[in-house]
Design a protein around this motif. Structure first.
Motif, PDB file in Angstrom:
ATOM      1  N   LEU A 125      -7.155   3.720   4.011  1.00 11.55           N
ATOM      2  CA  LEU A 125      -7.111   3.572   5.469  1.00 11.55           C
ATOM      3  C   LEU A 125      -8.478   3.088   5.946  1.00 11.55           C
ATOM      4  O   LEU A 125      -9.493   3.718   5.650  1.00 11.55           O
ATOM      5  CB  LEU A 125      -6.757   4.898   6.138  1.00 11.55           C
ATOM      6  CG  LEU A 125      -5.467   5.595   5.672  1.00 11.55           C
ATOM      7  CD1 LEU A 125      -5.304   6.944   6.366  1.00 11.55           C
ATOM      8  CD2 LEU A 125      -4.254   4.708   5.912  1.00 11.55           C
TER       9      LEU A 125
ATOM     10  N   LEU B 148     -10.596   6.941   3.150  1.00 11.88           N
ATOM     11  CA  LEU B 148     -10.782   6.364   4.481  1.00 11.88           C
ATOM     12  C   LEU B 148     -12.166   5.751   4.614  1.00 11.88           C
ATOM     13  O   LEU B 148     -13.147   6.285   4.082  1.00 11.88           O
ATOM     14  CB  LEU B 148     -10.599   7.433   5.564  1.00 11.88           C
ATOM     15  CG  LEU B 148      -9.266   8.189   5.597  1.00 11.88           C
ATOM     16  CD1 LEU B 148      -9.380   9.503   4.825  1.00 11.88           C
ATOM     17  CD2 LEU B 148      -8.839   8.478   7.028  1.00 11.88           C
TER      18      LEU B 148
ATOM     19  N   ALA C 297      -2.812   1.047   9.393  1.00  9.38           N
ATOM     20  CA  ALA C 297      -2.920   2.322   8.686  1.00  9.38           C
ATOM     21  C   ALA C 297      -1.657   3.159   8.873  1.00  9.38           C
ATOM     22  O   ALA C 297      -1.169   3.803   7.947  1.00  9.38           O
ATOM     23  CB  ALA C 297      -4.150   3.090   9.170  1.00  9.38           C
TER      24      ALA C 297
ATOM     25  N   MET D 261       0.865   4.437   5.923  1.00  8.33           N
ATOM     26  CA  MET D 261       1.278   5.820   5.724  1.00  8.33           C
ATOM     27  C   MET D 261       2.794   5.965   5.763  1.00  8.33           C
ATOM     28  O   MET D 261       3.389   6.688   4.961  1.00  8.33           O
ATOM     29  CB  MET D 261       0.615   6.725   6.760  1.00  8.33           C
ATOM     30  CG  MET D 261      -0.861   6.950   6.504  1.00  8.33           C
ATOM     31  SD  MET D 261      -1.567   8.281   7.526  1.00  8.33           S
ATOM     32  CE  MET D 261      -1.681   7.460   9.096  1.00  8.33           C
TER      33      MET D 261
ATOM     34  N   ALA E  93      -8.859   3.435  10.901  1.00 10.79           N
ATOM     35  CA  ALA E  93      -7.575   4.025  11.296  1.00 10.79           C
ATOM     36  C   ALA E  93      -7.709   4.905  12.528  1.00 10.79           C
ATOM     37  O   ALA E  93      -8.724   5.569  12.730  1.00 10.79           O
ATOM     38  CB  ALA E  93      -7.005   4.848  10.146  1.00 10.79           C
TER      39      ALA E  93
ATOM     40  N   SER F 253     -10.528   8.812  12.711  1.00 12.68           N
ATOM     41  CA  SER F 253     -10.294   9.059  11.284  1.00 12.68           C
ATOM     42  C   SER F 253     -10.691  10.477  10.887  1.00 12.68           C
ATOM     43  O   SER F 253     -10.136  11.041   9.932  1.00 12.68           O
ATOM     44  CB  SER F 253     -11.024   8.031  10.419  1.00 12.68           C
ATOM     45  OG  SER F 253     -12.416   8.056  10.638  1.00 12.68           O
TER      46      SER F 253
END
Length: 318
Positions: free
Chosen positions: A152, A241, A134, A138, A155, A255
């Motif tokens: 994600l 996510l 993740a 990013m 993450a 997360s």
């Protein structure tokens, strides 16, 4: 009908192997590049038993997370690339010597290689990262204006140092994944690994199933000093996510911290926690995977391209 194409692409000084999954469609389609987590994985998102059979328990499992995501994406008209990271599957290199920044460059090279494909819409691109991947996803999105959305899964927000400590403690308590020799070897020496990396030592040798495995610590140190939550403050993209409630590698609160950081930066992320599912979401129903993919696909909106990609796009039409 879904088409699977086996391929290779250059990533720095090595060649990486992957699978491009294409939906049946007319014209260029949106696409996603999937980035695996830190430990040795194959392109489907499972443990890398083909290259490192002694590092993992011999088990027959369900399809890997990335294979499930690729199929769900294709069913919704979205192509995807998943690849074996360095030293795993059919890819060149050595997993234990691959630094974080090299992983980021490899993901960028994967995207660059796919931009020459006539089936893919360069204006509709997403990148998805699992676990420590993740942070890689990013990092790639922050530096690439053509990426429209980020996915994600499992993450973390805090430093890999913190995540390793918390995770090894949780796995020791629950026994999660400790049947795998590489996991138990790392967990048992987590504090030593952290201390050696903090002291600037170059390597550390683990005993994994009776074999000596020498880790380059530079990559671990890079990850210790690159917390994903810092990246989230610089990420201005649509983000979706997904997290397993029983994740023993990065607990779901990680997360949640990312969501807060993304909102503070002006984003409107969507997050879902799946009850009973672990880090690989093996317990997640197909319907949940489908809903996640639908949400991600809806956020892959056309982006303005920088001049170099406009030129590539025009050459593809010629």
């Amino acid at each position: 009908m879904i088409e699977q194409q086996e391929l290779r692409f250059r990533a720095g000084d090595v060649s990486l192997a992957g699978t491009l999954t294409l939906p049946r469609a007319d014209g260029r389609v949106p696409w996603v590049v999937m980035v695996p987590s830190w430990l040795p994985r194959d392109r489907d998102g499972g443990w890398d038993r083909s290259r490192h059979p002694d590092w993992f328990a011999d088990e027959q499992g369900a399809p890997g997370l990335f294979a499930r995501l690729a199929e769900a994406l294709a069913e919704r008209g979205v192509a995807s690339l998943r690849y074996d990271p360095r030293g795993c599957g059919a890819s060149d290199g050595a997993w234990e010597r691959t630094a974080l920044f090299t992983r980021i460059d490899d993901a960028r090279d994967a995207i660059g290689a796919m931009r020459s494909r006539p089936e893919l819409d360069l204006r509709r691109t997403a990148v998805l990262g699992h676990g420590e991947g993740a942070g890689v996803a990013m990092s790639v999105a922050i530096g690439d204006p053509a990426i429209a959305a980020v996915g994600l899964v499992g993450a973390s927000a805090r430093s890999l140092r913190t995540v390793l400590r918390r995770g090894s403690s949780e796995r020791a308590r629950l026994g999660t994944d400790r049947r795998h020799p590489i996991v138990s070897a790392l967990d048992d020496r987590t504090e030593e690994l952290i201390e050696r990396a903090d002291r600037g030592e170059a390597t550390m040798t683990l005993d994994v199933a009776g074999s000596a495995v020498t880790l380059d610590l530079a990559g671990w140190d890079q990850a210790f000093h690159t917390p994903p939550i810092a990246l989230a403050t610089m990420l201005h993209r649509s983000v979706v996510l997904l997290h397993g409630a029983a994740d023993a590698w990065a607990e779901p609160g990680e997360s949640r911290l990312l969501v807060d950081a993304l909102r503070d930066a002006g984003n409107d992320p969507l997050r879902r926690v799946v009850e009973g599912a672990g880090h690989d979401l093996g317990g997640a129903p197909d319907g949940v995977i489908g809903e996640y993919v639908t949400a991600l696909a809806a956020r892959i909106e056309p982006r303005e391209l920088p001049p170099v990609l406009v030129a590539i796009e025009e050459m593809g039409r010629a």
